[in-house]
Design an enzyme around this catalytic site. Structure first.
Site, PDB file in Angstrom:
ATOM      1  N   HIS A  67       3.564  71.701  19.631  1.00 20.15           N
ATOM      2  CA  HIS A  67       2.505  71.493  18.637  1.00 20.15           C
ATOM      3  C   HIS A  67       1.516  72.651  18.748  1.00 20.15           C
ATOM      4  O   HIS A  67       1.703  73.561  19.566  1.00 20.15           O
ATOM      5  CB  HIS A  67       1.856  70.114  18.788  1.00 20.15           C
ATOM      6  CG  HIS A  67       1.226  69.834  20.126  1.00 20.15           C
ATOM      7  ND1 HIS A  67       0.167  70.567  20.624  1.00 20.15           N
ATOM      8  CD2 HIS A  67       1.502  68.902  21.074  1.00 20.15           C
ATOM      9  CE1 HIS A  67      -0.182  70.085  21.804  1.00 20.15           C
ATOM     10  NE2 HIS A  67       0.626  69.083  22.105  1.00 20.15           N
TER      11      HIS A  67
ATOM     12  N   HIS B 280       0.203  73.979  22.210  1.00 21.62           N
ATOM     13  CA  HIS B 280       1.051  74.930  22.949  1.00 21.62           C
ATOM     14  C   HIS B 280       0.969  76.320  22.304  1.00 21.62           C
ATOM     15  O   HIS B 280       0.865  77.340  22.986  1.00 21.62           O
ATOM     16  CB  HIS B 280       2.515  74.464  22.952  1.00 21.62           C
ATOM     17  CG  HIS B 280       2.702  73.055  23.430  1.00 21.62           C
ATOM     18  ND1 HIS B 280       3.095  72.045  22.596  1.00 21.62           N
ATOM     19  CD2 HIS B 280       2.528  72.491  24.647  1.00 21.62           C
ATOM     20  CE1 HIS B 280       3.168  70.908  23.278  1.00 21.62           C
ATOM     21  NE2 HIS B 280       2.827  71.152  24.529  1.00 21.62           N
TER      22      HIS B 280
ATOM     23  N   CYS C  79       1.691  59.677  37.816  1.00 19.15           N
ATOM     24  CA  CYS C  79       1.650  59.662  36.351  1.00 19.15           C
ATOM     25  C   CYS C  79       2.804  60.501  35.830  1.00 19.15           C
ATOM     26  O   CYS C  79       2.860  61.711  36.103  1.00 19.15           O
ATOM     27  CB  CYS C  79       0.331  60.207  35.813  1.00 19.15           C
ATOM     28  SG  CYS C  79       0.412  60.447  34.010  1.00 19.15           S
TER      29      CYS C  79
ATOM     30  N   CYS D 137       1.746  63.396  33.407  1.00 19.35           N
ATOM     31  CA  CYS D 137       1.274  64.621  34.094  1.00 19.35           C
ATOM     32  C   CYS D 137       2.317  65.129  35.084  1.00 19.35           C
ATOM     33  O   CYS D 137       2.174  66.226  35.608  1.00 19.35           O
ATOM     34  CB  CYS D 137       0.004  64.350  34.896  1.00 19.35           C
ATOM     35  SG  CYS D 137      -1.433  63.856  33.958  1.00 19.35           S
TER      36      CYS D 137
ATOM     37  N   CYS E 170      -4.127  56.743  34.083  1.00 17.44           N
ATOM     38  CA  CYS E 170      -4.319  58.192  34.163  1.00 17.44           C
ATOM     39  C   CYS E 170      -5.367  58.563  33.100  1.00 17.44           C
ATOM     40  O   CYS E 170      -5.216  58.196  31.932  1.00 17.44           O
ATOM     41  CB  CYS E 170      -2.995  58.889  33.864  1.00 17.44           C
ATOM     42  SG  CYS E 170      -3.228  60.609  33.424  1.00 17.44           S
TER      43      CYS E 170
ATOM     44  N   HIS F 243      -3.710  60.705  30.081  1.00 18.83           N
ATOM     45  CA  HIS F 243      -2.781  60.059  29.162  1.00 18.83           C
ATOM     46  C   HIS F 243      -3.215  58.666  28.723  1.00 18.83           C
ATOM     47  O   HIS F 243      -2.627  58.097  27.794  1.00 18.83           O
ATOM     48  CB  HIS F 243      -1.371  60.007  29.771  1.00 18.83           C
ATOM     49  CG  HIS F 243      -0.765  61.370  29.865  1.00 18.83           C
ATOM     50  ND1 HIS F 243      -0.967  62.200  30.941  1.00 18.83           N
ATOM     51  CD2 HIS F 243      -0.026  62.070  28.969  1.00 18.83           C
ATOM     52  CE1 HIS F 243      -0.349  63.353  30.723  1.00 18.83           C
ATOM     53  NE2 HIS F 243       0.225  63.306  29.539  1.00 18.83           N
TER      54      HIS F 243
ATOM     55  N   LYS G 117      -7.632  65.053  23.380  1.00 17.70           N
ATOM     56  CA  LYS G 117      -6.670  66.142  23.471  1.00 17.70           C
ATOM     57  C   LYS G 117      -5.505  65.868  22.523  1.00 17.70           C
ATOM     58  O   LYS G 117      -4.915  64.782  22.560  1.00 17.70           O
ATOM     59  CB  LYS G 117      -6.157  66.238  24.909  1.00 17.70           C
ATOM     60  CG  LYS G 117      -5.074  67.260  25.131  1.00 17.70           C
ATOM     61  CD  LYS G 117      -4.790  67.428  26.618  1.00 17.70           C
ATOM     62  CE  LYS G 117      -3.666  68.396  26.882  1.00 17.70           C
ATOM     63  NZ  LYS G 117      -2.411  67.772  27.285  1.00 17.70           N
TER      64      LYS G 117
ATOM     65  N   LYS H  55       1.566  65.028  21.624  1.00 18.95           N
ATOM     66  CA  LYS H  55       2.685  64.370  20.960  1.00 18.95           C
ATOM     67  C   LYS H  55       2.760  62.908  21.367  1.00 18.95           C
ATOM     68  O   LYS H  55       3.070  62.050  20.558  1.00 18.95           O
ATOM     69  CB  LYS H  55       3.999  65.080  21.330  1.00 18.95           C
ATOM     70  CG  LYS H  55       4.258  66.299  20.465  1.00 18.95           C
ATOM     71  CD  LYS H  55       4.901  65.895  19.150  1.00 18.95           C
ATOM     72  CE  LYS H  55       4.739  66.974  18.127  1.00 18.95           C
ATOM     73  NZ  LYS H  55       5.900  67.551  17.561  1.00 18.95           N
TER      74      LYS H  55
HETATM   75  N1  MSP Z   1       5.056  72.022  32.238  1.00 23.36           N
HETATM   76  C1  MSP Z   1       3.664  71.972  32.576  1.00 23.36           C
HETATM   77  C2  MSP Z   1       3.148  73.355  32.963  1.00 23.36           C
HETATM   78  C3  MSP Z   1       3.875  74.027  34.069  1.00 23.36           C
HETATM   79  S1  MSP Z   1       3.260  75.630  34.357  1.00 23.36           S
HETATM   80  C4  MSP Z   1       3.984  76.085  35.775  1.00 23.36           C
HETATM   81  C5  MSP Z   1       2.852  71.429  31.411  1.00 23.36           C
HETATM   82  N2  MSP Z   1       3.421  71.537  30.216  1.00 23.36           N
HETATM   83  S2  MSP Z   1       2.766  70.993  28.838  1.00 23.36           S
HETATM   84  O1  MSP Z   1       3.752  71.283  27.836  1.00 23.36           O
HETATM   85  O2  MSP Z   1       2.353  69.648  28.969  1.00 23.36           O
HETATM   86  O3  MSP Z   1       1.451  71.802  28.560  1.00 23.36           O
HETATM   87  C6  MSP Z   1       1.280  73.118  28.928  1.00 23.36           C
HETATM   88  C7  MSP Z   1       0.135  73.782  28.265  1.00 23.36           C
HETATM   89  O4  MSP Z   1       0.154  73.611  26.850  1.00 23.36           O
HETATM   90  C8  MSP Z   1      -1.279  73.351  28.617  1.00 23.36           C
HETATM   91  O5  MSP Z   1      -1.745  73.781  29.856  1.00 23.36           O
HETATM   92  C9  MSP Z   1      -2.015  74.095  27.548  1.00 23.36           C
HETATM   93  O6  MSP Z   1      -2.022  75.463  27.849  1.00 23.36           O
HETATM   94  C10 MSP Z   1      -1.129  73.828  26.344  1.00 23.36           C
HETATM   95  N3  MSP Z   1      -1.574  72.638  25.638  1.00 23.36           N
HETATM   96  C11 MSP Z   1      -0.915  71.460  25.462  1.00 23.36           C
HETATM   97  N4  MSP Z   1      -1.692  70.639  24.703  1.00 23.36           N
HETATM   98  C12 MSP Z   1      -2.846  71.272  24.381  1.00 23.36           C
HETATM   99  C13 MSP Z   1      -3.973  70.970  23.596  1.00 23.36           C
HETATM  100  N5  MSP Z   1      -4.113  69.825  22.960  1.00 23.36           N
HETATM  101  N6  MSP Z   1      -4.918  71.934  23.476  1.00 23.36           N
HETATM  102  C14 MSP Z   1      -4.810  73.166  24.059  1.00 23.36           C
HETATM  103  N7  MSP Z   1      -3.768  73.469  24.807  1.00 23.36           N
HETATM  104  C15 MSP Z   1      -2.811  72.521  25.030  1.00 23.36           C
HETATM  105  O7  MSP Z   1       1.743  70.986  31.615  1.00 23.36           O
END
Ligand code: MSP
Length: 531
Positions: A21, A24, A130, A133, A155, A158, A311, A314
């Site tokens: 989304h 990311h 969790c 996380c 958590c 979440h 935040k 998904k």
């Molecule tokens: N897989 C782990 C990270 C491992 S790094 C060695 C993880 N993945 S994640 O897909 O849940 O999210 C990773 C990153 O996506 C977050 O740290 C952030 O950079 C970005 N984001 C996910 N959702 C976000 C928002 N709603 N807003 C801004 N960034 C977000 O955690």
């Protein structure tokens, strides 16, 4: 001594339990702009991104989808995670998947080194976990549930109940690094940013670090420990290592991969969302210290994209796919908007109205209009030939000075990951030049042949300013700026846009008189509010 090391920047590797989304895409875009800026400065750069494919979260998504975890991740990576890089126009140097053999083997080797160094031991784990996380929680991390979750501990990220785990695990001796980490952060206050993140990390470490389980016996989708194949490595202690394995940690000495590792290590910036700060600023440097490796020079934690004050995610069904925005506005405007409208490091919300308003005023009417007016007037009044500029007046000198100031501010800001300040510096220069055009009224000058020399100067000043804008905005909006470069006819006389240097951008009069200027398509076509 000159720093021969490459500028190495990473994004987190994203979970492939679902499709990306804009949260990311936000991190990836910021990383891409920061690294393109460094390339534009002439630096040797390495930009890594990728996906995190192991762990309970991915395994359960695959179970729910009725396929094996490997089939699940293969499909999502091919259909969603690789294409989104193109959608946002990211120029990453590599893409790491944690199911790749290069990663798995090197992770196993890493943990053998840490075990041999005496920082791994076997013990019983009991406590809350969790899955969202993928994190063992400390009792103080949890909040009380309400409504359907009354009497349960949740958590806070979440908003869902944690699971109670009890199993025999291998532990990482995190407690052994408390003092070293504190000392590291005292001597390197720049190593965690922004400042609020630094304070949070230091106070967490000061409260005391406890050893943490580094393997799981109840999970099968992961990398097995070499010395105990009933256990897989805890997903975070597999995932964090991607920053090292992807650039050649543990590669054959003398190989290309080993050379790359020497060239890029340690990371200059591990860019993360604030949700995963503790992993990156506490566990990750401790792991590296345990293996005798240098920790990252900087961990930068940016804020969240919020929906309804929470935040975007998904799992809460609030995710917006990047293509939903980019199909309408284009990748350049997407990149511009998120880095311009939200102070990097703070939370921010996305709204269609705000995006549309800024697109129209700053891109279509601001920069786009200046470019189309400038190139159209050279085409109309000078048959598309850039005229010379003989006598610069105070009005032109003002533009020359404004450019030097904008370039300096932008360079400092982009290098500091303060994107909005950098963008505003360039935008103010655009506004200044638009004001200059309005004041000089070249369309009035064109009516009287006696003003020919003056009109030459004005047209030349506009095009020279556009040349500088193309360079300064190229890292942010590469598609539109390459089109502007073409319209200015700059490629033939100055070479490729990517080869123009930030340090040289404010040098005036680079486009030689006679350069062929053409009016091309609008850089930022107007978009109907309704679309
Ligand atoms: N897989 C782990 C990270 C491992 S790094 C060695 C993880 N993945 S994640 O897909 O849940 O999210 C990773 C990153 O996506 C977050 O740290 C952030 O950079 C970005 N984001 C996910 N959702 C976000 C928002 N709603 N807003 C801004 N960034 C977000 O955690």
């Amino acid at each position: 001594m000159a720093d021969e090391k490459a500028f190495y920047l990473t994004t987190p590797i994203y979970y492939v339990n679902d499709a990306p989304h804009i949260g990311h895409a936000y991190t990836t875009t910021a990383a891409d702009v920061a690294t393109r800026w460094r390339r534009q400065r002439g630096e040797d750069v390495w930009f890594l991104t990728g996906v995190d494919e192991h762990g309970t979260k991915v395994q359960r998504a695959a179970d729910d989808g009725g396929v094996t975890p490997q089939q699940w991740v293969d499909r999502l990576v091919a259909d969603s995670w690789l294409p989104v890089l193109e959608t946002v126009d990211a120029a990453n140097d590599d893409f790491i998947r944690t199911t790749e053999p290069r990663h798995k083997e090197r992770v196993q080797r890493f943990w053998e080194v840490v075990r041999d160094n005496g920082f791994v031991y076997s013990s019983m784990y009991e406590g809350p976990y969790c899955v969202g996380c993928e994190e063992f929680k400390l009792p103080g991390d949890l909040i009380d549930g309400e409504g359907e979750y009354a009497d349960q501990r949740l958590c806070p990220v979440h908003g869902r109940p944690v699971e109670q785990l009890e199993e025999e695990n291998w532990f990482f001796r995190l407690s052994a690094f408390q003092e070293r980490l504190l000392e590291h952060y005292e001597t390197h206050p720049e190593a965690v940013q922004p400042r609020s993140a630094y304070n949070e990390v230091v106070s967490f470490i000061r409260q005391g670090l406890v050893d943490i389980s580094m393997s799981r016996s109840s999970v099968s989708w992961g990398i097995p420990l070499t010395w105990d194949d009933r256990q897989v490595i805890y997903v975070w202690f597999d995932a964090l290592l991607n920053y090292a394995t992807a650039v050649g940690y543990g590669a054959e000495p003398g190989s290309r991969d080993a050379e790359r590792f020497d060239r890029v290590w340690p990371p200059d910036v591990n860019l993360v969302g604030k949700d995963i700060l503790r992993f990156h600023a506490v566990y990750w440097p401790a792991m590296l210290m345990a293996a005798g490796l240098e920790p990252p020079r900087k961990v930068f934690a940016h804020g969240w994209l919020l929906v309804g004050g929470e935040k975007m995610s998904k799992s809460k069904l609030t995710g917006i796919a990047p293509a939903q925005i980019i199909d309408t506005f284009g990748s350049d405007a997407f990149r511009y908007y998120f880095l311009r409208a939200i102070q990097f490091g703070q939370d921010g919300s996305f709204s269609w109205e705000d995006m549309h308003a800024r697109y129209t005023s700053e891109l279509a009417n601001g920069l786009g209009n200046l470019a189309s007016r400038g190139t159209a007037m050279v085409a109309r009044y000078r048959d598309g030939e850039l005229p010379p500029a003989h006598d610069l007046t105070a009005a032109e000198q003002d533009i020359v000075d404004a450019l030097a100031a904008a370039a300096e501010t932008a360079d400092r800001a982009f290098c500091d990951l303060d994107f909005s300040t950098g963008i505003v510096a360039v935008k103010e220069f655009v506004d200044r030049v638009n004001g200059y055009v309005t004041e000089q009224e070249p369309w009035v000058l064109a009516k009287d042949e006696a003003n020919a020399a003056r009109l030459d100067v004005v047209l030349n000043t506009i095009c020279e300013s556009l040349r500088a804008m193309a360079v300064l905005y190229n890292p942010l909006m590469p598609k539109a700026m390459s089109s502007l470069w073409e319209q200015l006819g700059a490629q033939g006389v100055l070479g490729p846009l990517a080869e123009q240097r930030i340090s040289d951008v404010a040098r005036w009069a680079q486009l030689p008189p006679g350069t062929r200027v053409t009016k091309g398509d609008a850089l930022f076509p107007r978009i109907d509010e309704a679309s």
